[in-house]
Motif scaffolding. Structure first.
Motif, PDB file in Angstrom:
ATOM      1  N   UNK A   9       0.838  -6.446   1.384  1.00 45.87           N
ATOM      2  CA  UNK A   9       2.027  -6.086   2.204  1.00 45.87           C
ATOM      3  C   UNK A   9       2.956  -5.313   0.951  1.00 45.87           C
ATOM      4  N   UNK A  10       3.628  -4.358   1.653  1.00 52.83           N
ATOM      5  CA  UNK A  10       4.619  -3.756   0.984  1.00 52.83           C
ATOM      6  C   UNK A  10       6.040  -3.446   1.490  1.00 52.83           C
ATOM      7  N   UNK A  11       6.927  -2.900   1.158  1.00 59.21           N
ATOM      8  CA  UNK A  11       8.540  -2.815   1.840  1.00 59.21           C
ATOM      9  C   UNK A  11       8.690  -1.339   1.851  1.00 59.21           C
ATOM     10  N   UNK A  12       9.799  -0.861   2.314  1.00 51.46           N
ATOM     11  CA  UNK A  12      10.149   0.455   2.139  1.00 51.46           C
ATOM     12  C   UNK A  12      11.084   0.540   1.070  1.00 51.46           C
ATOM     13  N   UNK A  13      10.629   0.627  -0.107  1.00 52.41           N
ATOM     14  CA  UNK A  13      11.078   0.582  -1.538  1.00 52.41           C
ATOM     15  C   UNK A  13      10.819   1.838  -2.174  1.00 52.41           C
ATOM     16  N   UNK A  14      11.814   2.204  -3.076  1.00 47.34           N
ATOM     17  CA  UNK A  14      11.243   3.527  -3.642  1.00 47.34           C
ATOM     18  C   UNK A  14      10.357   4.591  -3.046  1.00 47.34           C
ATOM     19  N   UNK A  15       9.457   4.790  -3.310  1.00 44.60           N
ATOM     20  CA  UNK A  15       8.262   5.740  -2.731  1.00 44.60           C
ATOM     21  C   UNK A  15       7.256   4.770  -2.029  1.00 44.60           C
ATOM     22  N   UNK A  16       7.218   4.294  -0.928  1.00 44.00           N
ATOM     23  CA  UNK A  16       6.243   3.332  -0.395  1.00 44.00           C
ATOM     24  C   UNK A  16       5.112   3.866   0.020  1.00 44.00           C
ATOM     25  N   UNK A  17       4.743   5.283  -0.064  1.00 40.43           N
ATOM     26  CA  UNK A  17       3.563   5.750  -0.101  1.00 40.43           C
ATOM     27  C   UNK A  17       2.629   5.459  -1.022  1.00 40.43           C
ATOM     28  N   UNK A  18       3.085   5.374  -2.195  1.00 39.24           N
ATOM     29  CA  UNK A  18       2.317   5.402  -3.430  1.00 39.24           C
ATOM     30  C   UNK A  18       1.395   4.366  -3.805  1.00 39.24           C
ATOM     31  N   UNK A  19       1.597   3.100  -3.270  1.00 37.47           N
ATOM     32  CA  UNK A  19       0.650   1.952  -3.557  1.00 37.47           C
ATOM     33  C   UNK A  19      -0.702   2.202  -2.891  1.00 37.47           C
ATOM     34  N   UNK A  20      -0.759   2.895  -1.509  1.00 42.87           N
ATOM     35  CA  UNK A  20      -1.718   3.184  -1.109  1.00 42.87           C
ATOM     36  C   UNK A  20      -2.515   4.228  -1.764  1.00 42.87           C
ATOM     37  N   UNK A  21      -1.929   5.136  -2.136  1.00 39.25           N
ATOM     38  CA  UNK A  21      -2.789   6.282  -3.052  1.00 39.25           C
ATOM     39  C   UNK A  21      -3.210   5.787  -4.428  1.00 39.25           C
ATOM     40  N   UNK A  22      -2.423   4.774  -5.037  1.00 39.70           N
ATOM     41  CA  UNK A  22      -2.915   4.394  -6.272  1.00 39.70           C
ATOM     42  C   UNK A  22      -4.204   3.430  -5.962  1.00 39.70           C
ATOM     43  N   UNK A  23      -4.038   2.644  -4.776  1.00 39.46           N
ATOM     44  CA  UNK A  23      -5.261   1.608  -4.632  1.00 39.46           C
ATOM     45  C   UNK A  23      -6.416   2.391  -4.224  1.00 39.46           C
ATOM     46  N   UNK A  24      -6.215   3.681  -3.509  1.00 34.87           N
ATOM     47  CA  UNK A  24      -7.804   4.361  -3.094  1.00 34.87           C
ATOM     48  C   UNK A  24      -7.993   5.062  -4.330  1.00 34.87           C
ATOM     49  N   UNK A  25      -7.126   5.553  -5.108  1.00 28.86           N
ATOM     50  CA  UNK A  25      -7.870   6.418  -6.362  1.00 28.86           C
ATOM     51  C   UNK A  25      -8.470   5.451  -7.382  1.00 28.86           C
ATOM     52  N   UNK A  26      -8.035   4.141  -7.319  1.00 27.48           N
ATOM     53  CA  UNK A  26      -8.572   3.476  -8.449  1.00 27.48           C
ATOM     54  C   UNK A  26      -9.840   2.443  -7.850  1.00 27.48           C
ATOM     55  N   UNK A  27     -10.253   2.815  -6.608  1.00 28.89           N
ATOM     56  CA  UNK A  27     -11.386   2.106  -6.304  1.00 28.89           C
ATOM     57  C   UNK A  27     -11.437   0.850  -5.258  1.00 28.89           C
ATOM     58  N   UNK A  28     -10.052   0.677  -4.687  1.00 29.30           N
ATOM     59  CA  UNK A  28     -10.018  -0.603  -4.097  1.00 29.30           C
ATOM     60  C   UNK A  28     -10.242  -0.023  -2.410  1.00 29.30           C
ATOM     61  N   UNK A  29     -11.470  -0.971  -1.884  1.00 31.10           N
ATOM     62  CA  UNK A  29     -11.875  -0.472  -0.510  1.00 31.10           C
ATOM     63  C   UNK A  29     -10.673  -0.917   0.576  1.00 31.10           C
ATOM     64  N   UNK A  30      -9.711  -0.121   0.891  1.00 35.43           N
ATOM     65  CA  UNK A  30      -8.644  -0.323   1.747  1.00 35.43           C
ATOM     66  C   UNK A  30      -8.613   0.096   3.023  1.00 35.43           C
ATOM     67  N   UNK A  31      -7.866  -0.428   3.918  1.00 34.37           N
ATOM     68  CA  UNK A  31      -7.418   0.048   5.339  1.00 34.37           C
ATOM     69  C   UNK A  31      -5.978  -0.110   5.290  1.00 34.37           C
ATOM     70  N   UNK A  32      -5.441   0.971   5.714  1.00 31.87           N
ATOM     71  CA  UNK A  32      -3.973   0.799   5.757  1.00 31.87           C
ATOM     72  C   UNK A  32      -3.357   1.142   7.133  1.00 31.87           C
TER      73      UNK A  32
END
Length: 307
Positions: A138-161
């Protein structure tokens, strides 16, 4: 067959709406492409400055002020207005940064140019990525809330958003086109979304979503001492998949930098040992409240969280 006046009027308005939607989508795509070519820091500073001027004139200013006064009764009027200026500044920067998500996340995964990590965050992320188990995040609308998903995907986490589409479809298409390739698989909020997310967990993948907005059919939780409704989906998914729950947040730092943090949240169990959905949502809300208290100027106070 001849159309009635009402039918002709409806058809005309429908076509006008389609035209406006198309123009808005084309304009959004053109704007994002142009912003992508501009200096990220300069654009962010300008957008933040504009919103610090425009935001206080918008109706949402009253919502934000009322929310802050209720959440922080000990703060002075001057403190409240200072936080609100920060809220508008952050929103302006988030809007500009949509076109620069790839730039912000550039660099070595553990030594990014604009993003800092604590060692424990790196350890938790690697454990989540390599343990072979599904997880909900889970995440919240803090700072730039788009970035965690971008970081996770670029670092190889198999994720569904899970995400909510903007109201104007063409603008949504422009934004989604920009996100594709940067984030994991994107699932739009819909009646069928829970099934798609549950299937992803069954496949050992990771499901992520924002959890800090009003949800009319949700469970009651306390947030800053006030009752509100929270979407229980993430706790329900964790209960069915019997998987860990992680929280992730971005913190906006000076000089256009960010810090990313990952934490694990213990689910609350009922007498039978199963995850208690309402109690677990309260635990998640408590974590989000702690985040917001640390950096109140970076949260979305202008949203009607309490209704």
């Amino acid at each position: 067959m001849r159309l009635t006046w009402q039918q002709r009027r409806w058809l005309m308005l429908h076509r006008l709406k389609q035209a406006v939607n198309a123009v808005a989508g084309w304009s959004a795509a053109l704007l994002l492409a142009g912003l992508h070519r501009c200096d990220r820091v300069l654009v962010s500073n300008i957008s933040g400055a504009i919103m610090r001027i425009v935001g206080p004139w918008l109706p949402e200013q009253r919502i934000g002020r009322a929310n802050l006064r209720a959440a922080f009764p000990e703060k002075s009027d001057a403190d409240i207005e200072t936080i609100l200026r920060g809220v508008w500044d952050n929103l302006g920067r988030v809007a500009a940064e949509i076109a620069h998500l790839d730039h912000i996340c550039s660099g070595d995964p553990y030594n990014r140019t604009f993003i800092d990590y604590a060692p424990e965050t790196i350890a938790r992320f690697n454990h989540m990525k390599d343990d072979g188990k599904p997880a909900v995040v889970f995440a919240a609308h803090l700072a730039n809330w788009e970035l965690p998903a971008v970081i996770a995907a670029s670092d190889g986490l198999d994720s569904v958003v899970l995400y909510r589409r903007p109201n104007l479809g063409a603008i949504a298409d422009a934004v989604i086109a920009l996100r594709k390739g940067l984030m994991g698989e994107l699932v739009a909020s819909s009646m069928g979304a829970p099934v798609a997310l549950a299937r992803a967990l069954e496949q050992g993948r990771h499901v992520a979503m924002l959890v800090d907005q009003h949800y009319g059919k949700g469970v009651e939780v306390s947030f800053f001492g006030r009752r509100c409704k929270a979407n229980p989906l993430i706790a329900k998914l964790a209960r069915e998949a019997e998987c860990p729950i992680y929280g992730t947040r971005m913190i906006r730092l000076p000089d256009s930098r960010f810090r990313c943090e990952v934490s694990e949240v213990n689910a609350v169990r009922d007498a039978e040992g199963r995850i208690d959905v309402q109690a677990t949502m309260q635990a998640i809300s408590d974590v989000v409240e702690g985040w917001v208290r640390e950096h109140p100027e970076q949260w979305l106070w202008v949203h009607r969280r309490w209704r």
